[in-house]
Design an enzyme around this catalytic site. Structure first.
Site, short mmCIF file in Angstrom:
data_model
loop_
_atom_site.label_atom_id
_atom_site.label_comp_id
_atom_site.label_asym_id
_atom_site.label_seq_id
_atom_site.Cartn_x
_atom_site.Cartn_y
_atom_site.Cartn_z
N ARG A 56 0.82 -1.19 0.00
CA ARG A 56 0.00 0.00 0.00
C ARG A 56 0.87 1.26 0.00
O ARG A 56 0.58 2.22 -0.69
CB ARG A 56 -0.92 0.01 1.23
CG ARG A 56 -2.30 0.50 0.94
CD ARG A 56 -3.28 0.17 2.04
NE ARG A 56 -3.38 -1.27 2.26
CZ ARG A 56 -4.16 -1.86 3.18
NH1 ARG A 56 -4.89 -1.12 3.99
NH2 ARG A 56 -4.20 -3.16 3.30
N GLU B 240 -5.97 -8.37 18.18
CA GLU B 240 -5.77 -7.12 17.45
C GLU B 240 -6.39 -5.95 18.22
O GLU B 240 -7.16 -6.15 19.15
CB GLU B 240 -6.41 -7.23 16.06
CG GLU B 240 -5.67 -8.26 15.21
CD GLU B 240 -6.20 -8.32 13.79
OE1 GLU B 240 -6.53 -7.26 13.24
OE2 GLU B 240 -6.28 -9.43 13.25
N LYS C 223 -14.25 -19.57 8.66
CA LYS C 223 -13.54 -20.84 8.51
C LYS C 223 -14.52 -22.01 8.53
O LYS C 223 -14.35 -22.99 7.79
CB LYS C 223 -12.47 -20.97 9.60
CG LYS C 223 -11.33 -19.96 9.40
CD LYS C 223 -10.45 -19.84 10.64
CE LYS C 223 -9.32 -18.84 10.41
NZ LYS C 223 -8.61 -18.51 11.66
N GLY D 94 0.16 -9.54 21.71
CA GLY D 94 0.06 -9.64 20.25
C GLY D 94 -0.86 -10.75 19.77
O GLY D 94 -0.92 -11.03 18.57
N GLU E 140 -5.17 -23.39 1.31
CA GLU E 140 -4.90 -24.15 2.54
C GLU E 140 -4.71 -23.22 3.75
O GLU E 140 -5.14 -23.53 4.86
CB GLU E 140 -3.66 -25.02 2.35
CG GLU E 140 -3.27 -25.89 3.52
CD GLU E 140 -4.34 -26.93 3.85
OE1 GLU E 140 -5.09 -26.68 4.81
OE2 GLU E 140 -4.45 -27.96 3.17
#
Lengths: 442, 442
Positions: free
Chosen positions: B56, B199, B214, B196, B138
């Protein structure tokens, strides 16, 4: 039905299958092809039709249509209307000759034959490549558990460092029973036989030949090198005692027959492969420790993926047939779409590290004289061979004194020499057990 | 090197790759392509060459060759020397438009974009089929763990009955921390953010949107039907309390956010799909109970294979990149050999079962008045709705009386109606928690 849009113009209208063998697995394969015909046709893009089933004895009633049975597999595989050959006979010959011939004639082959693959993958894969057909064998390792395809395809962009697995259900059943009930090896083996987990001649399982064949197949795929069963260092479980399992428990461990394939990087940067099968102590907290009974599990460690584990049923008619049929659908699909899956990849051509150079840990149980200075003398022998001791346990054992030593990691050769030296010590009346220890970092 | 023998005469001399996105995963993908160049070339049969990396902000220094960077992904994917596009940007647009265009131009695409796939697999797979190229993903489910390929290929000959997994690391970290430390949800979430694992805006994770995307992908593959994220019943973990985890422990259970895809066969034989995501009690002995922290695991139950489990790292740059690269090698190999892997298969077209009709078990915690007959009244409400009670625990809770009921399996709608009725009971002062229970057969 997006899938159909990609079908080739000249794609076969139906796919003919020859099934070689009608034992536990073959019977389930035939059942699945029959029962799931509609689903299989949709998944493949063409119907799957059994052209014939080769059996040894035509006389026996087997619950399948008589006209499908033949005792002439060589003619069956040569039929023009056979596109895929499923080999679930086992043994080296006649499967080797039949599979090679089928491949040369342009038929794709799906096999569960680990003994054959552990010797002759090179020859068979060359025939498949020359004819541009598939040679699939997911069912040869760990039954229903997808291991071959994930290693060959899903991890194709990674560097596999280690594959360690419980890939023989018979020995796992026996060792689990010994750990749970305190039974000795003979009793647990007899029970396994009675329950159908061990064959009448259990040698291939209990002496580790089956696990070694699977280790050879896994090592070949994981390290892009040709590894045969003869390259695999092998010890079976017949000398594991109830006392070993009891001792292991005292160290918060259990004993499992492991198939280990490892990338060994030597001091000069040379990479070698270690492929080995032996009963080993593993910590109870290790993921493989909880795999009990007839279950199989394979742990893969790769540079980027980290640690992966695959778990499921490693044997049995239906689970093995599931793996066979996954391969059959993929091979059939490739026939429809004029594709081909990956065959063996041996470009890395890594050499096999001799077992003497492979770093392992040892568990050594011995009977010693009950007098001062014995532990010092024993420790001295380990030190002399540069083997560092991690733990020692000394205890009375019915009038005798038992000493158990667990070492840190050292070259297997140094450990073997240490054990030889211990056996020569006057104060050591017997070395009763030597097992390796795996699944720890030290 | 058997593999090379099958290479097509007109095979490309090198394979050009466009990488869209240079975040955690993109950076690792570029590293692997660079570091493992020799191995990748051997495995594919042609060298893999990065033609460009779309980012970006061109201004930021990223430790990769400047001349590879571009802020014009639309031009990059159109380059004639790009054969494979790797999309690791995330989000619906621009990836949707870029991927569709790339496929239409005959480029194979590898993506980790679960949100996109959970909505638009149909459109993208159609484009891939029309151009006879690969669309692999995958990495979109369970990071490094091979799940998509095993479900799509290894189990292609089997009937999948159920897929249940822990496929979101953030929520699993939070629930594991709550179970281990007794922390409440807010504290555990804050800690996850600090480390971490969560988010800045954790909504997609904690409210189950990621797990639902998912689940949609897994259900589509497992049941050969088109399932989108909107078809997935979804509850997040933000209302799970420390008290729930404490109660769960008393029933020898823990709480996990599960993605469940199930084939439901109704009384008249109609098959439907249930796809659902919610926090549920599972027994501590269940294989998913021990999956802690940022790990993922998926349990697949199939008719013939039985129960399989896949375990490993479900997120992170390197593990996700490993899955991406496995797909890249397969797509590249197919370019070399003019093949193509399977795309979506939707022939079964099973409908989605409304959550109200799905049989589940409930855990209901409530505060009740401390007077005789309350339990009888509560039990009466369950009976009225034909819900059988499996276990009851009543205890003092700081002056109030807490009643916990665990039910047997019943249609979710009946359970929901029971809870609504309980809330109207005068003797029930508050229904403090309603969770489902999974992983048991009752």
């Amino acid at each position: 039905m997006t899938e159909d849009m990609g079908q080739h113009a000249g794609a076969p209208r139906e796919l003919g299958v020859a099934v070689l063998g009608l034992g536990n697995v073959g019977t389930e394969v035939v059942r699945i092809i029959t029962e799931n015909a509609i689903d299989l046709r949709e998944r493949i893009g063409a119907p799957l039709v059994i052209r014939g089933i080769a059996v040894r004895d035509l006389g026996r009633d087997r619950g399948v249509a008589r006209e499908l049975l033949t005792d002439d597999p060589a003619s069956l595989i040569r039929r023009d209307d056979v596109d895929i050959v499923i080999e679930v006979v086992g043994g080296i010959e006649p499967p080797r000759e039949l599979i090679r011939t089928a491949l040369e004639l342009g038929k794709s082959v799906v096999t569960a034959n680990k003994a054959l693959l552990a010797e002759y993958t090179g020859e068979l894969a060359a025939a498949a490549a020359a004819a541009n057909v598939d040679l699939y064998f997911e069912a040869a390792v760990a039954g229903a558990i997808p291991v071959v395809r994930p290693l060959m395809q899903s991890l194709a962009g990674d560097q596999v460092e280690r594959v360690a697995g419980i890939v023989n259900g018979t020995t796992n059943y026996i060792l689990s029973a010994m750990a749970e009930t305190g039974a000795d090896y003979e009793t647990a083996l007899a029970e396994a036989g009675r329950l159908g987990y061990a064959e009448a001649d259990p040698t291939a399982d209990v002496e580790g030949y089956d696990a070694a064949a699977k280790a050879a197949i896994l090592a070949s795929i994981a390290f892009h090198s040709r590894v045969t069963a003869a390259d695999v260092y092998r010890e079976g479980i017949s000398s594991v005692t109830a006392a070993d399992l009891a001792s292991a428990a005292k160290f918060d461990c259990t004993v499992k027959l492991l198939s280990i394939c490892e990338r060994i990087t030597e001091a000069d940067g040379t990479e070698r492969i270690s492929a080995r099968v032996y009963p080993a102590l593993i910590p109870l907290a290790h993921p493989l420790a909880t795999v009990s009974g007839a279950y199989n599990a394979v742990v893969v460690e790769a540079h980027d993926a980290g640690r992966l584990m695959f778990y499921g049923q490693g044997a049995g008619g239906a689970p093995t047939a599931s793996a066979v049929m996954g391969d059959v659908v993929m091979a059939a699909r490739n026939k429809v779409h004029s594709g081909r899956g990956p065959l063996e990849s041996t470009y890395a051509s890594l050499a096999i590290a001799p077992i003497a150079q492979v770093p392992t840990r040892y568990y050594v149980a011995m009977h010693v004289l009950d007098r001062p200075g014995v532990l010092e003398g024993v420790a001295g022998e380990f030190a002399k061979h540069h083997v560092s001791i991690a733990a020692v346990r000394q205890e009375g054992d019915g009038g005798r004194t038992q000493l158990i030593v667990i070492t840190h990691r050292a070259p297997d050769g140094a450990l073997a020499e240490t054990v030889a030296a211990l056996k020569n010590m006057e104060a050591v009346t017997a070395v009763t057990s030597v097992l390796r220890m795996e699944g720890t970092d030290e």
